[in-house]
Design an enzyme around this catalytic site. Structure first.
Site, PDB file in Angstrom:
ATOM      1  N   ARG A   1      13.452  -6.055 -37.120  1.00  0.00           N
ATOM      2  CA  ARG A   1      12.271  -5.486 -36.443  1.00  0.00           C
ATOM      3  C   ARG A   1      11.135  -6.507 -36.418  1.00  0.00           C
ATOM      4  NH1 ARG A   1      11.212  -0.165 -39.429  1.00  0.00           N
ATOM      5  NH2 ARG A   1       9.362  -0.226 -38.079  1.00  0.00           N
TER       6      ARG A   1
ATOM      7  N   ASN B   1      20.169 -12.440 -53.552  1.00  0.00           N
ATOM      8  CA  ASN B   1      21.216 -11.529 -53.100  1.00  0.00           C
ATOM      9  C   ASN B   1      20.697 -10.102 -53.177  1.00  0.00           C
ATOM     10  OD1 ASN B   1      24.101 -11.033 -52.341  1.00  0.00           O
ATOM     11  ND2 ASN B   1      23.916  -9.759 -54.168  1.00  0.00           N
TER      12      ASN B   1
ATOM     13  N   ALA C   1      24.229  -3.871 -51.687  1.00  0.00           N
ATOM     14  CA  ALA C   1      24.392  -2.764 -50.741  1.00  0.00           C
ATOM     15  C   ALA C   1      23.496  -1.603 -51.152  1.00  0.00           C
ATOM     16  CB  ALA C   1      25.843  -2.322 -50.724  1.00  0.00           C
TER      17      ALA C   1
ATOM     18  N   ARG D   1      10.832   7.217  -0.543  1.00  0.00           N
ATOM     19  CA  ARG D   1      12.284   7.254  -0.735  1.00  0.00           C
ATOM     20  C   ARG D   1      12.694   6.907  -2.165  1.00  0.00           C
ATOM     21  NH1 ARG D   1      13.292   3.583   4.521  1.00  0.00           N
ATOM     22  NH2 ARG D   1      11.152   3.013   3.990  1.00  0.00           N
TER      23      ARG D   1
ATOM     24  N   ALA E   1       0.810  -1.230   0.000  1.00  0.00           N
ATOM     25  CA  ALA E   1       0.000   0.000   0.000  1.00  0.00           C
ATOM     26  C   ALA E   1       0.836   1.270   0.000  1.00  0.00           C
ATOM     27  CB  ALA E   1      -0.937   0.014   1.205  1.00  0.00           C
ATOM     28  N   GLY E   2       2.099   1.146   0.367  1.00  0.00           N
ATOM     29  CA  GLY E   2       2.918   2.349   0.529  1.00  0.00           C
ATOM     30  C   GLY E   2       3.271   3.000  -0.805  1.00  0.00           C
TER      31      GLY E   2
ATOM     32  N   ASN F   1       8.363   0.913 -49.281  1.00  0.00           N
ATOM     33  CA  ASN F   1       7.108   0.230 -48.936  1.00  0.00           C
ATOM     34  C   ASN F   1       6.008   1.188 -48.526  1.00  0.00           C
ATOM     35  OD1 ASN F   1       8.636   0.887 -46.637  1.00  0.00           O
ATOM     36  ND2 ASN F   1       7.553  -0.631 -45.398  1.00  0.00           N
TER      37      ASN F   1
ATOM     38  N   SER G   1      23.262  -3.217 -56.381  1.00  0.00           N
ATOM     39  CA  SER G   1      23.430  -2.213 -55.325  1.00  0.00           C
ATOM     40  C   SER G   1      22.656  -0.932 -55.628  1.00  0.00           C
ATOM     41  CB  SER G   1      24.904  -1.849 -55.193  1.00  0.00           C
ATOM     42  OG  SER G   1      25.617  -2.996 -54.822  1.00  0.00           O
TER      43      SER G   1
ATOM     44  N   THR H   1       2.804  -0.840   8.798  1.00  0.00           N
ATOM     45  CA  THR H   1       2.677  -2.234   8.323  1.00  0.00           C
ATOM     46  C   THR H   1       1.674  -3.026   9.167  1.00  0.00           C
ATOM     47  OG1 THR H   1       4.661  -2.691   9.647  1.00  0.00           O
ATOM     48  CG2 THR H   1       4.975  -2.405   7.282  1.00  0.00           C
TER      49      THR H   1
HETATM   50  C1  UD1 Z   1       9.940  -2.801   7.391  1.00  0.00           C
HETATM   51  C2  UD1 Z   1       9.984  -3.348   8.812  1.00  0.00           C
HETATM   52  C3  UD1 Z   1      11.435  -3.533   9.239  1.00  0.00           C
HETATM   53  C4  UD1 Z   1      12.135  -4.461   8.268  1.00  0.00           C
HETATM   54  C5  UD1 Z   1      11.974  -3.972   6.840  1.00  0.00           C
HETATM   55  C6  UD1 Z   1      12.463  -5.067   5.900  1.00  0.00           C
HETATM   56  C7  UD1 Z   1       8.047  -2.522  10.041  1.00  0.00           C
HETATM   57  C8  UD1 Z   1       7.542  -1.550  11.022  1.00  0.00           C
HETATM   58  N1  UD1 Z   1       9.333  -2.424   9.715  1.00  0.00           N
HETATM   59  O1  UD1 Z   1      10.510  -1.505   7.414  1.00  0.00           O
HETATM   60  O2  UD1 Z   1      11.491  -4.078  10.543  1.00  0.00           O
HETATM   61  O3  UD1 Z   1      13.504  -4.548   8.614  1.00  0.00           O
HETATM   62  O4  UD1 Z   1      10.613  -3.698   6.511  1.00  0.00           O
HETATM   63  O5  UD1 Z   1      12.452  -4.682   4.555  1.00  0.00           O
HETATM   64  O6  UD1 Z   1       7.294  -3.365   9.596  1.00  0.00           O
HETATM   65  N2  UD1 Z   1       3.143  -0.851   3.721  1.00  0.00           N
HETATM   66  C9  UD1 Z   1       1.764  -0.869   3.628  1.00  0.00           C
HETATM   67  N3  UD1 Z   1       1.056  -0.010   4.399  1.00  0.00           N
HETATM   68  C10 UD1 Z   1       1.623   0.837   5.282  1.00  0.00           C
HETATM   69  C11 UD1 Z   1       3.044   0.845   5.372  1.00  0.00           C
HETATM   70  C12 UD1 Z   1       3.767  -0.021   4.599  1.00  0.00           C
HETATM   71  O7  UD1 Z   1       1.203  -1.630   2.855  1.00  0.00           O
HETATM   72  O8  UD1 Z   1       0.889   1.570   5.950  1.00  0.00           O
HETATM   73  C13 UD1 Z   1       3.917  -1.771   2.875  1.00  0.00           C
HETATM   74  C14 UD1 Z   1       4.845  -1.049   1.930  1.00  0.00           C
HETATM   75  O9  UD1 Z   1       4.201  -0.806   0.684  1.00  0.00           O
HETATM   76  C15 UD1 Z   1       6.003  -2.012   1.794  1.00  0.00           C
HETATM   77  C16 UD1 Z   1       6.012  -2.767   3.109  1.00  0.00           C
HETATM   78  O10 UD1 Z   1       4.746  -2.567   3.680  1.00  0.00           O
HETATM   79  O11 UD1 Z   1       5.794  -2.911   0.729  1.00  0.00           O
HETATM   80  C17 UD1 Z   1       7.114  -2.313   4.046  1.00  0.00           C
HETATM   81  O12 UD1 Z   1       6.923  -0.940   4.353  1.00  0.00           O
HETATM   82  P1  UD1 Z   1       8.150   0.052   4.509  1.00  0.00           P
HETATM   83  O13 UD1 Z   1       7.620   1.388   4.844  1.00  0.00           O
HETATM   84  O14 UD1 Z   1       9.055  -0.051   3.349  1.00  0.00           O
HETATM   85  O15 UD1 Z   1       8.868  -0.550   5.803  1.00  0.00           O
HETATM   86  P2  UD1 Z   1      10.412  -0.474   6.194  1.00  0.00           P
HETATM   87  O16 UD1 Z   1      10.698   0.879   6.729  1.00  0.00           O
HETATM   88  O17 UD1 Z   1      11.232  -0.940   5.078  1.00  0.00           O
HETATM   89 CA    CA Z   2      10.839  -1.456   3.009  1.00  0.00          CA
END
Ligand code: UD1
Ligand code: CA
Length: 457
Positions: free
Chosen positions: A335, A379, A382, A15, A10-11, A388, A407, A85
């Site tokens: 192609r 053949n 060149a 970064r 969901a994130g 076409n 050629s 998470t």
């Molecule tokens: C997380 C772990 C960390 C671990 C690392 C490994 C937690 C709190 N931390 O940190 O311990 O070492 O992964 O890679 O779990 N996501 C959601 N909804 C949210 C937040 C995140 O679906 O509200 C998803 C993100 O899309 C991603 C995954 O969860 O796919 C991990 O989230 P991310 O924010 O990257 O966690 P890290 O900081 O990497």
């Molecule tokens: Ca992560």
């Protein structure tokens, strides 16, 4: 034992500094999420719950595009706000069978080793945690253990003390719990931490507090469980993935002159005794026969290459079928919808599109052949061009067997050159040429005696 899998996706992935949701960034030409779903599906779970939030629709469309077969096993879960998470997993729980074992995978941990996953899925602890010891632990949650080396919890880097930051064992994010336990723990989750998020990782401490058996498995190959949070991580994951594919090819008998300089973005299969030089990219579905040599800097996309064919340096081949014992390149471009039968030679700066070449035909230098049917033993000299396109429509050129095209000739389509015909160099052919005829179309050469060149004033 029933297995259900929850995939967190969901994130946004701030970064990554991108508009594309993080889990859709590709590794090996395929979104990270697809790698995770492939691994999930390999465990044959009852259900895969995929939690999306940021640009859900884009993610669902991507899955429908890459793996429509998975849609029947996937339950989509919407996480309106990305509150962590733990909060993400909470959204999935109402649809999870309380008696199932529930494996949690992260959409941004794409390269998981399936053997390790399937070993974990068979364990019977209340909570199984997959940890690893990578060289660089930056940004990861650290595993806390007591004097007896039992896991007591996970501390996120942002919440860790300096001493805790020295811990070299990290949380890969992969965890398995019994559905009922997981729901109970999640109900007690708080967000009193430096990020104000509901951390999934906090359930470990709760399991320990409840005196439930917690088992931590340390992954031997930490690179396979590396999370991708930044473009640098993405590049690192790409290299890990490419290296593993290169190793697989070499194990299958392919000679790679440098396993660090081949990229496979899709599926590539090879026969025996093939040799691939450096900087070769294979994309989509590529099938290569036996005894094939691929020289440096070639790109082959969605194509088939027959046995003992040589692809010389700097050649681009796309949606093409190449027969046996052909020689293509250097600097050739095939192609889409090119079909070359056996022993065809296509040389430098030759472009072929939507055309078929019969056995032993050649276009060795500087030519364009488009929308054409070329017989065998032809053949093409060149500088020959099939004209076409009239600016509105494409037209076909048909060339029979044993034709010789001199050629620098232009064949203005639609036009047919019957078998055995010869086209004199420099011709512009606008009418059909009959069998075995010689066609010439050039102004008669004149000589002006003792010609004086203009002089500078
Ligand atoms: C997380 C772990 C960390 C671990 C690392 C490994 C937690 C709190 N931390 O940190 O311990 O070492 O992964 O890679 O779990 N996501 C959601 N909804 C949210 C937040 C995140 O679906 O509200 C998803 C993100 O899309 C991603 C995954 O969860 O796919 C991990 O989230 P991310 O924010 O990257 O966690 P890290 O900081 O990497
Ligand atoms: Ca992560």
């Amino acid at each position: 034992m029933t297995l259900e899998i929850i995939v967190l996706a969901a994130g946004q992935g701030t970064r990554m500094k991108s508009h594309l949701p993080k889990v859709l960034h590709p590794v090996g030409g395929k979104p990270m999420l697809m790698h995770v779903l492939d691994s999930a599906a390999s465990l044959s779970p009852e259900k895969i719950h995929v939690v999306t939030g940021f640009r859900s629709e884009e993610i669902q469309n991507s899955v429908a595009h890459y793996a429509p077969d998975y849609l029947s096993t996937i339950a989509w879960v919407h996480q309106e706000k990305q509150l962590g998470t733990g909060h993400a997993v909470m959204q999935a729980m109402p649809a999870v069978n309380p008696n199932a074992h529930c494996l949690i995978l992260y959409g941004d941990v794409p390269l998981v080793d399936r053997q390790v996953l399937s070993a974990i899925a068979k364990l019977d602890a209340s909570l199984v945690l997959l940890t690893s010891k990578p060289e660089d632990c930056e940004g990861m949650g650290r595993i806390l253990r007591d004097e007896e080396n039992r896991v007591t919890g996970i501390i996120e880097q942002k919440d860790a003390s300096d001493a805790q930051k020295q811990i070299e064992e990290i949380n890969t994010g992969i965890m398995m719990c019994k559905g009922r336990d997981l729901s109970n723990w999640l109900n007690h989750l708080g967000n009193n931490n430096s990020q104000g998020e509901y951390y999934l990782t906090d359930v470990v401490e709760m399991a320990v507090f409840d005196q439930k058996p917690v088992e931590a498995v340390v992954a031997a190959d930490s690179a396979r469980f590396a999370g991708v949070n930044s473009k640098l991580d993405l590049a690192t994951a790409e290299r890990t993935y490419q290296k593993s594919q290169a190793v697989e090819l070499m194990n299958g008998g392919v000679t790679l002159l440098d396993p660090d300089r081949i990229d496979i973005r899709g599926n590539a299969s090879f026969g025996q005794d093939c040799c691939v030089d450096v900087n070769v990219i294979l994309e989509g579905e590529v099938s290569i026969g036996s005894g094939v040599v691929i020289e440096p800097n070639c790109i082959i996309r969605n194509s088939q290459i027959g046995d003992y064919t040589r692809i010389l340096a700097n050649t681009l081949i796309e949606d093409a079928v190449v027969g046996q014992r052909c020689q293509i390149g250097p600097f050739a471009r095939l192609r889409p919808d090119t079909k070359l039968l056996d022993e065809v030679r296509i040389g430098n700066f030759v472009e072929i599109k939507n055309s078929e070449f019969g056995n032993s035909s050649k276009a060795n230098h500087l030519a364009y052949v488009g929308d054409s049917s070329v017989g065998s033993n032809v053949n093409i000299g060149a500088g020959v061009i099939t004209c076409n396109y009239d600016g509105a429509n494409k037209h076909k050129t048909t060339i029979g067997d044993d034709v010789f095209v001199g050629s620098d000739s232009q064949l203005v389509a639609p036009v047919t050159i019957e078998s055995g015909a010869t086209i004199g160099a420099g011709a512009t052919i606008t009418k059909n040429v009959q069998k075995n005829d010689l066609a010439i179309s050039r102004a008669k050469q004149v000589a002006i005696k003792n010609w004086e060149r203009p002089k500078k004033k």
